[in-house]
Design a protein around this motif. Structure first.
Motif, PDB file in Angstrom:
ATOM      1  N   SER A  71       0.788  -1.324  -0.016  1.00 28.01           N
ATOM      2  CA  SER A  71       0.069  -0.083   0.010  1.00 28.01           C
ATOM      3  C   SER A  71       0.834   1.452   0.197  1.00 28.01           C
ATOM      4  O   SER A  71       1.012   1.713   0.975  1.00 28.01           O
ATOM      5  CB  SER A  71      -0.822   0.037   1.108  1.00 28.01           C
ATOM      6  OG  SER A  71      -1.580   1.162   1.127  1.00 28.01           O
ATOM      7  N   SER A  78      -5.431  -8.850   0.607  1.00 29.31           N
ATOM      8  CA  SER A  78      -6.763  -8.769  -0.463  1.00 29.31           C
ATOM      9  C   SER A  78      -7.995  -8.614  -0.053  1.00 29.31           C
ATOM     10  O   SER A  78      -8.308  -8.907   0.688  1.00 29.31           O
ATOM     11  CB  SER A  78      -6.471 -10.237  -1.305  1.00 29.31           C
ATOM     12  OG  SER A  78      -7.502 -10.039  -2.248  1.00 29.31           O
ATOM     13  N   GLY A  79      -8.381  -7.565  -0.787  1.00 26.56           N
ATOM     14  CA  GLY A  79      -9.968  -7.283  -0.221  1.00 26.56           C
ATOM     15  C   GLY A  79      -9.975  -6.083   0.522  1.00 26.56           C
ATOM     16  O   GLY A  79     -11.025  -5.464   0.934  1.00 26.56           O
ATOM     17  N   TYR A  80      -8.965  -5.573   1.337  1.00 18.57           N
ATOM     18  CA  TYR A  80      -8.958  -4.646   2.094  1.00 18.57           C
ATOM     19  C   TYR A  80      -9.614  -3.221   1.661  1.00 18.57           C
ATOM     20  O   TYR A  80     -10.388  -2.511   2.125  1.00 18.57           O
ATOM     21  CB  TYR A  80      -7.444  -4.342   2.659  1.00 18.57           C
ATOM     22  CG  TYR A  80      -7.501  -3.232   3.560  1.00 18.57           C
ATOM     23  CD1 TYR A  80      -7.803  -3.324   5.100  1.00 18.57           C
ATOM     24  CD2 TYR A  80      -6.824  -1.796   3.251  1.00 18.57           C
ATOM     25  CE1 TYR A  80      -7.561  -2.114   5.954  1.00 18.57           C
ATOM     26  CE2 TYR A  80      -6.879  -0.843   3.802  1.00 18.57           C
ATOM     27  CZ  TYR A  80      -7.230  -0.882   5.384  1.00 18.57           C
ATOM     28  OH  TYR A  80      -7.011   0.081   6.212  1.00 18.57           O
ATOM     29  N   LYS A  81      -8.909  -2.901   0.347  1.00 11.90           N
ATOM     30  CA  LYS A  81      -9.705  -1.805  -0.432  1.00 11.90           C
ATOM     31  C   LYS A  81      -9.092  -1.852  -1.994  1.00 11.90           C
ATOM     32  O   LYS A  81      -8.386  -2.873  -2.123  1.00 11.90           O
ATOM     33  CB  LYS A  81      -8.999  -0.592   0.242  1.00 11.90           C
ATOM     34  CG  LYS A  81      -7.450  -0.281  -0.141  1.00 11.90           C
ATOM     35  CD  LYS A  81      -7.098   1.215   0.570  1.00 11.90           C
ATOM     36  CE  LYS A  81      -5.694   1.512   0.396  1.00 11.90           C
ATOM     37  NZ  LYS A  81      -5.343   3.001   0.707  1.00 11.90           N
ATOM     38  N   THR A  82      -9.659  -1.137  -2.715  1.00 14.01           N
ATOM     39  CA  THR A  82      -9.258  -0.972  -4.226  1.00 14.01           C
ATOM     40  C   THR A  82      -8.239  -0.262  -4.142  1.00 14.01           C
ATOM     41  O   THR A  82      -8.301   0.957  -3.787  1.00 14.01           O
ATOM     42  CB  THR A  82     -10.437  -0.703  -4.897  1.00 14.01           C
ATOM     43  OG1 THR A  82     -11.668  -1.599  -4.712  1.00 14.01           O
ATOM     44  CG2 THR A  82     -10.225  -0.830  -6.242  1.00 14.01           C
ATOM     45  N   PHE A  83      -7.030  -0.553  -4.635  1.00 18.46           N
ATOM     46  CA  PHE A  83      -6.121   0.344  -5.000  1.00 18.46           C
ATOM     47  C   PHE A  83      -5.901   0.807  -6.566  1.00 18.46           C
ATOM     48  O   PHE A  83      -6.645   0.506  -7.401  1.00 18.46           O
ATOM     49  CB  PHE A  83      -4.552  -0.553  -4.984  1.00 18.46           C
ATOM     50  CG  PHE A  83      -4.353  -1.155  -3.714  1.00 18.46           C
ATOM     51  CD1 PHE A  83      -3.726  -0.353  -2.625  1.00 18.46           C
ATOM     52  CD2 PHE A  83      -4.667  -2.335  -3.333  1.00 18.46           C
ATOM     53  CE1 PHE A  83      -3.559  -0.700  -1.418  1.00 18.46           C
ATOM     54  CE2 PHE A  83      -4.220  -2.903  -2.093  1.00 18.46           C
ATOM     55  CZ  PHE A  83      -3.738  -2.185  -1.020  1.00 18.46           C
ATOM     56  N   ARG A  84      -5.524   1.942  -6.447  1.00 18.74           N
ATOM     57  CA  ARG A  84      -5.375   2.799  -7.554  1.00 18.74           C
ATOM     58  C   ARG A  84      -4.518   1.826  -8.572  1.00 18.74           C
ATOM     59  O   ARG A  84      -3.714   1.177  -8.229  1.00 18.74           O
ATOM     60  CB  ARG A  84      -4.776   4.054  -7.584  1.00 18.74           C
ATOM     61  CG  ARG A  84      -5.446   5.064  -6.639  1.00 18.74           C
ATOM     62  CD  ARG A  84      -5.157   6.441  -6.711  1.00 18.74           C
ATOM     63  NE  ARG A  84      -3.398   6.451  -6.690  1.00 18.74           N
ATOM     64  CZ  ARG A  84      -2.844   7.270  -6.007  1.00 18.74           C
ATOM     65  NH1 ARG A  84      -3.367   8.380  -5.390  1.00 18.74           N
ATOM     66  NH2 ARG A  84      -1.386   7.220  -5.893  1.00 18.74           N
ATOM     67  N   PRO A  85      -4.847   2.180 -10.109  1.00 15.59           N
ATOM     68  CA  PRO A  85      -3.943   1.402 -11.021  1.00 15.59           C
ATOM     69  C   PRO A  85      -2.406   1.667 -11.054  1.00 15.59           C
ATOM     70  O   PRO A  85      -2.265   2.952 -10.327  1.00 15.59           O
ATOM     71  CB  PRO A  85      -4.602   1.907 -12.207  1.00 15.59           C
ATOM     72  CG  PRO A  85      -5.653   2.308 -11.942  1.00 15.59           C
ATOM     73  CD  PRO A  85      -5.875   2.701 -10.715  1.00 15.59           C
ATOM     74  N   ARG A 118       2.774  -3.278  -8.285  1.00 13.86           N
ATOM     75  CA  ARG A 118       2.771  -3.199  -6.931  1.00 13.86           C
ATOM     76  C   ARG A 118       3.130  -4.586  -6.198  1.00 13.86           C
ATOM     77  O   ARG A 118       2.736  -5.505  -6.735  1.00 13.86           O
ATOM     78  CB  ARG A 118       1.270  -3.062  -6.660  1.00 13.86           C
ATOM     79  CG  ARG A 118       0.698  -2.939  -5.185  1.00 13.86           C
ATOM     80  CD  ARG A 118      -0.853  -2.457  -5.062  1.00 13.86           C
ATOM     81  NE  ARG A 118      -1.191  -1.349  -5.850  1.00 13.86           N
ATOM     82  CZ  ARG A 118      -1.236   0.137  -5.401  1.00 13.86           C
ATOM     83  NH1 ARG A 118      -0.758   0.007  -4.023  1.00 13.86           N
ATOM     84  NH2 ARG A 118      -1.680   0.957  -6.235  1.00 13.86           N
ATOM     85  N   GLU A 122       3.291  -7.874  -4.095  1.00 13.36           N
ATOM     86  CA  GLU A 122       2.580  -8.684  -3.825  1.00 13.36           C
ATOM     87  C   GLU A 122       3.238 -10.022  -3.112  1.00 13.36           C
ATOM     88  O   GLU A 122       4.311 -10.313  -3.521  1.00 13.36           O
ATOM     89  CB  GLU A 122       1.617  -9.279  -4.789  1.00 13.36           C
ATOM     90  CG  GLU A 122       0.944  -8.510  -5.398  1.00 13.36           C
ATOM     91  CD  GLU A 122      -0.009  -8.944  -6.456  1.00 13.36           C
ATOM     92  OE1 GLU A 122      -0.597  -9.999  -6.465  1.00 13.36           O
ATOM     93  OE2 GLU A 122      -0.104  -8.029  -7.730  1.00 13.36           O
TER      94      GLU A 122
END
Length: 101
Positions: free
Chosen positions: A44, A60-67, A71, A73
């Protein structure tokens, strides 16, 4: 050795980002509850800009990240396997595999 250093650094970050996963049995040791770690984690960077030098990872699923072009992982599995997204010098990102214990 690089994998161990990277995983250790990541685990350190996860300890601070997800404190409910912690259980301190004594002052010298901190144990991460396995079920909290066994997820797909995303870097993040947006939150890192607000902190000092910490690397922050969210599940995963915590929030939608900007493109993003890349990133970081990590995916931790119960059998001790790990995969992480590798940033290739030619932008051909792919997962590498290893063990986290």
């Amino acid at each position: 050795m690089k994998l161990i250093a990277r995983v250790t650094r990541t685990l350190t970050v996860l300890l601070f980002v997800f404190p409910p996963a912690l259980h301190a049995s004594d002052e010298a040791s901190i144990i991460v509850k396995k079920e909290y770690l066994l997820k797909h984690w995303f870097n993040s960077r947006e939150e890192e800009a607000l902190s000092d030098r910490s690397r922050i990872f969210r599940p995963s699923g915590y929030k939608t990240f900007r493109p993003s072009r890349f990133r970081q992982e990590y995916v931790f599995y119960a059998d001790g396997k790990l995969k992480w997204l590798y940033l290739s010098p030619v932008d051909a990102h792919h997962f590498k595999f290893g063990k986290w214990w």
